[in-house]
Scaffold this motif. Sequence first.
Motif, PDB file in Angstrom:
ATOM      1  N   ILE A  66      35.819  44.681  50.265  1.00 55.37           N
ATOM      2  CA  ILE A  66      37.171  44.421  49.752  1.00 55.37           C
ATOM      3  C   ILE A  66      37.567  42.957  49.916  1.00 55.37           C
ATOM      4  CG2 ILE A  66      37.878  46.816  50.139  1.00 55.37           C
ATOM      5  CD1 ILE A  66      39.498  45.956  52.538  1.00 55.37           C
ATOM      6  N   THR A  67      36.904  42.237  50.814  1.00 57.69           N
ATOM      7  CA  THR A  67      37.217  40.830  51.024  1.00 57.69           C
ATOM      8  C   THR A  67      36.420  39.917  50.096  1.00 57.69           C
ATOM      9  OG1 THR A  67      37.628  41.289  53.360  1.00 57.69           O
ATOM     10  CG2 THR A  67      37.295  38.994  52.762  1.00 57.69           C
ATOM     11  N   LYS A  68      35.171  40.284  49.841  1.00 59.06           N
ATOM     12  CA  LYS A  68      34.243  39.317  49.244  1.00 59.06           C
ATOM     13  C   LYS A  68      33.858  39.568  47.794  1.00 59.06           C
ATOM     14  CE  LYS A  68      31.896  38.138  53.579  1.00 59.06           C
ATOM     15  NZ  LYS A  68      30.585  38.079  54.267  1.00 59.06           N
ATOM     16  N   GLY A  70      35.736  40.561  45.027  1.00 55.92           N
ATOM     17  CA  GLY A  70      36.666  40.390  43.916  1.00 55.92           C
ATOM     18  C   GLY A  70      36.931  41.683  43.160  1.00 55.92           C
ATOM     19  N   GLN A  72      39.202  43.896  43.271  1.00 53.14           N
ATOM     20  CA  GLN A  72      40.588  44.283  42.952  1.00 53.14           C
ATOM     21  C   GLN A  72      40.953  43.953  41.505  1.00 53.14           C
ATOM     22  OE1 GLN A  72      39.715  42.401  45.663  1.00 53.14           O
ATOM     23  NE2 GLN A  72      39.981  43.885  47.317  1.00 53.14           N
ATOM     24  N   ARG A  73      40.508  42.805  41.025  1.00 51.73           N
ATOM     25  CA  ARG A  73      40.819  42.420  39.644  1.00 51.73           C
ATOM     26  C   ARG A  73      40.269  43.457  38.661  1.00 51.73           C
ATOM     27  NH1 ARG A  73      38.104  39.776  35.438  1.00 51.73           N
ATOM     28  NH2 ARG A  73      36.242  39.661  36.730  1.00 51.73           N
ATOM     29  N   TYR A 268      27.929  36.940  46.603  1.00 53.55           N
ATOM     30  CA  TYR A 268      27.998  36.076  45.416  1.00 53.55           C
ATOM     31  C   TYR A 268      27.223  36.710  44.260  1.00 53.55           C
ATOM     32  CZ  TYR A 268      30.074  32.543  48.421  1.00 53.55           C
ATOM     33  OH  TYR A 268      30.909  31.872  49.274  1.00 53.55           O
ATOM     34  N   MET A 271      29.474  39.876  43.214  1.00 57.41           N
ATOM     35  CA  MET A 271      30.674  39.515  42.443  1.00 57.41           C
ATOM     36  C   MET A 271      30.330  39.127  41.020  1.00 57.41           C
ATOM     37  SD  MET A 271      31.898  35.642  43.520  1.00 57.41           S
ATOM     38  CE  MET A 271      32.661  36.028  45.062  1.00 57.41           C
ATOM     39  N   THR A 272      29.141  38.544  40.849  1.00 57.21           N
ATOM     40  CA  THR A 272      28.746  38.060  39.521  1.00 57.21           C
ATOM     41  C   THR A 272      28.542  39.216  38.531  1.00 57.21           C
ATOM     42  OG1 THR A 272      27.684  36.130  40.513  1.00 57.21           O
ATOM     43  CG2 THR A 272      27.010  36.714  38.268  1.00 57.21           C
TER      44      THR A 272
ATOM     45  N   ALA B  13      24.216  29.526  47.049  1.00 53.27           N
ATOM     46  CA  ALA B  13      23.984  30.838  46.459  1.00 53.27           C
ATOM     47  C   ALA B  13      24.410  30.780  44.999  1.00 53.27           C
ATOM     48  CB  ALA B  13      24.775  31.924  47.182  1.00 53.27           C
ATOM     49  N   LYS B  14      23.596  31.359  44.161  1.00 52.07           N
ATOM     50  CA  LYS B  14      23.944  31.423  42.745  1.00 52.07           C
ATOM     51  C   LYS B  14      25.092  32.417  42.559  1.00 52.07           C
ATOM     52  CE  LYS B  14      21.690  31.618  38.205  1.00 52.07           C
ATOM     53  NZ  LYS B  14      20.398  31.844  37.505  1.00 52.07           N
ATOM     54  N   ALA B  15      26.066  32.025  41.763  1.00 53.29           N
ATOM     55  CA  ALA B  15      27.195  32.901  41.474  1.00 53.29           C
ATOM     56  C   ALA B  15      27.702  32.553  40.082  1.00 53.29           C
ATOM     57  CB  ALA B  15      28.318  32.710  42.491  1.00 53.29           C
ATOM     58  N   PHE B  16      27.803  33.530  39.234  1.00 48.27           N
ATOM     59  CA  PHE B  16      28.307  33.333  37.874  1.00 48.27           C
ATOM     60  C   PHE B  16      27.582  32.165  37.193  1.00 48.27           C
ATOM     61  CE2 PHE B  16      31.726  35.680  39.946  1.00 48.27           C
ATOM     62  CZ  PHE B  16      31.963  36.665  39.011  1.00 48.27           C
ATOM     63  N   THR B  67      34.980  32.524  50.127  1.00 47.88           N
ATOM     64  CA  THR B  67      34.610  33.919  50.366  1.00 47.88           C
ATOM     65  C   THR B  67      35.615  34.892  49.769  1.00 47.88           C
ATOM     66  OG1 THR B  67      33.603  33.259  52.457  1.00 47.88           O
ATOM     67  CG2 THR B  67      34.060  35.603  52.182  1.00 47.88           C
ATOM     68  N   LYS B  68      36.897  34.540  49.830  1.00 49.65           N
ATOM     69  CA  LYS B  68      37.932  35.536  49.578  1.00 49.65           C
ATOM     70  C   LYS B  68      38.692  35.412  48.264  1.00 49.65           C
ATOM     71  CE  LYS B  68      39.030  36.305  54.463  1.00 49.65           C
ATOM     72  NZ  LYS B  68      40.110  36.292  55.471  1.00 49.65           N
ATOM     73  N   GLY B  70      37.629  34.691  45.035  1.00 47.55           N
ATOM     74  CA  GLY B  70      37.025  34.956  43.724  1.00 47.55           C
ATOM     75  C   GLY B  70      37.002  33.744  42.815  1.00 47.55           C
ATOM     76  N   TYR B 268      44.698  38.059  48.943  1.00 46.65           N
ATOM     77  CA  TYR B 268      44.931  39.017  47.859  1.00 46.65           C
ATOM     78  C   TYR B 268      46.003  38.488  46.901  1.00 46.65           C
ATOM     79  CZ  TYR B 268      42.087  42.301  50.504  1.00 46.65           C
ATOM     80  OH  TYR B 268      41.041  42.906  51.164  1.00 46.65           O
ATOM     81  N   MET B 271      44.143  35.443  45.018  1.00 50.91           N
ATOM     82  CA  MET B 271      43.185  35.880  43.992  1.00 50.91           C
ATOM     83  C   MET B 271      43.899  36.400  42.747  1.00 50.91           C
ATOM     84  SD  MET B 271      41.710  39.686  45.054  1.00 50.91           S
ATOM     85  CE  MET B 271      40.542  39.156  46.259  1.00 50.91           C
TER      86      MET B 271
END
Lengths: 289, 289
Positions: A66-68, A70, A72-73, A268, A271-272, B13-16, B67-68, B70, B268, B271
């Motif tokens: 729930i923290t890391k 995303g 919720q969106r 990460y 989330m992607t 770290a790869k993200a999106f 981290t939090k 997004g 929250y 984000m």
Amino acid sequence: MSSPSELTRESGAKAFDGHQYVYNHESSTVGCKMKFGVYVPAKAEKERVPLLIFLSGLTCTEQNFITKSGVQRLASEYGFIVANPDTSPRGCKIEGDSDNWAFGEGAGYYVDATESKWSKNYRMFSYVNDEFYGLLIKNFNVDPNRIGIFGHSMGGHGALVSFFKRPAQYKSVSAFAPICNMSTSEWGVDAYKKFFGQDENLWKQYDATELVASYHGPKPHAPILIDQGSDDNFLAKYLLPKRLINACEKASFPIYFREQAGYDHSYYFIMTFLEDHFKYHKKEFENSK
Amino acid sequence: MSSPSELTRESGAKAFDGHQYVYNHESSTVGCKMKFGVYVPAKAEKERVPLLIFLSGLTCTEQNFITKSGVQRLASEYGFIVANPDTSPRGCKIEGDSDNWAFGEGAGYYVDATESKWSKNYRMFSYVNDEFYGLLIKNFNVDPNRIGIFGHSMGGHGALVSFFKRPAQYKSVSAFAPICNMSTSEWGVDAYKKFFGQDENLWKQYDATELVASYHGPKPHAPILIDQGSDDNFLAKYLLPKRLINACEKASFPIYFREQAGYDHSYYFIMTFLEDHFKYHKKEFENSK
């Protein structure tokens, strides 16, 4: 929303017009207080909505996802309740439950142990699929005909096993970097020896690769979605996805396995690709109406 | 991307489709090793892109925001580099720097202290706006004409002060739940007494509400964006937004203050409204071409 009677609210924060809550409750299944996260979208105030249960990986509590991630969106946008339990019983003070980050507290493997030392508390399979599943339906505005399950790593395996063992309960399953063949993975061998003893037939009852071979439930409309990062340090030694892919092929069970170039094992990575998993589950829910 | 020479990569770290990095470097400004987060979108491999600097709040390290919040999804989609420094020097071992979560380590207030005890290391204003700003332009594919700054709580104030004191450096500024009138906020009074001594004229040099009154830089095209949760526990006693709103009105400085019903002070809240801030900064960058 007032707190449901059997649940104690530990925290709540508005996010994307809904609320991210953390509750605890006394679990009769695992014999201790258990925490969980649950995001309730604004839409659930007016109507029953789908539920996704997310199972986390080794070392996690109810907080990591729930923290890391995303989430919720997406839960708000898709109108899903998303609930995530803790990864083990806690505070049971069983000798050896805290010596190793890959076993015991934070590492319950979503199984019902049979060895007497562990069998009273380490019953995470029944906790997730009976007690937790039931309390979510009872206490939140869940449409029981649109429930999916997914997870990460140990929790990805837990999600697959839950789906294969309880096909009537879940319309859909997906996973991020799951441990695919637990009874032969180094983590799984160490844990299952303790939970089940030496009889490897018991181990296989909680192994996704074994279970798909004997699966006779309804097949999902679309292939189940599994994402795996190519730069995941745990891939070769612990996750073993090829064995699951081969077992699915052999069993004509549809699986869509995606190797994601350059991604690791972290949030990460999760989330992607999280939205793709929401899309997958949504489609299964629509096909299941 | 190989690691720039003056920077040491701690993680990546790869993200999106881009990368979330954490670097450290020896800071000559604050006299210790400083960490920061930086998300580099795939787009920055091909061209210079805008930069957003995010300043975090009390108790945070470089980890909280990355981290939090997004942020990676948005940084990827909008094609912005997003960089966030730590909130203070660390490890300088100054007596009293770790007694109170609202002062010292994790609580540098983005000011250049003048009292001799603190003035060697607690120079976060110069760190952010000179050293950090410069190293980002030097080491990453940043378009120096499209740089914005934003932040949360103590960091929201830091962003406003940075903008008001260095209008040539920033095209845009926005904030989440900023401490608006630091020299009269309980946190600020305690900290500024230590950093600047009893001369309140020194305090006012790092106070957004005071600075806007004497601001003579170019005005932003659109009102600067400030979001504030109505259920924020710190609102009445510490954040004091009405004083900033009044000062902006008096100075004919455009501000768009939004009270968001039901939201608290947490990530929250951040984000939920982060994308609106990206939209605001993007528009300012387009208007500044």
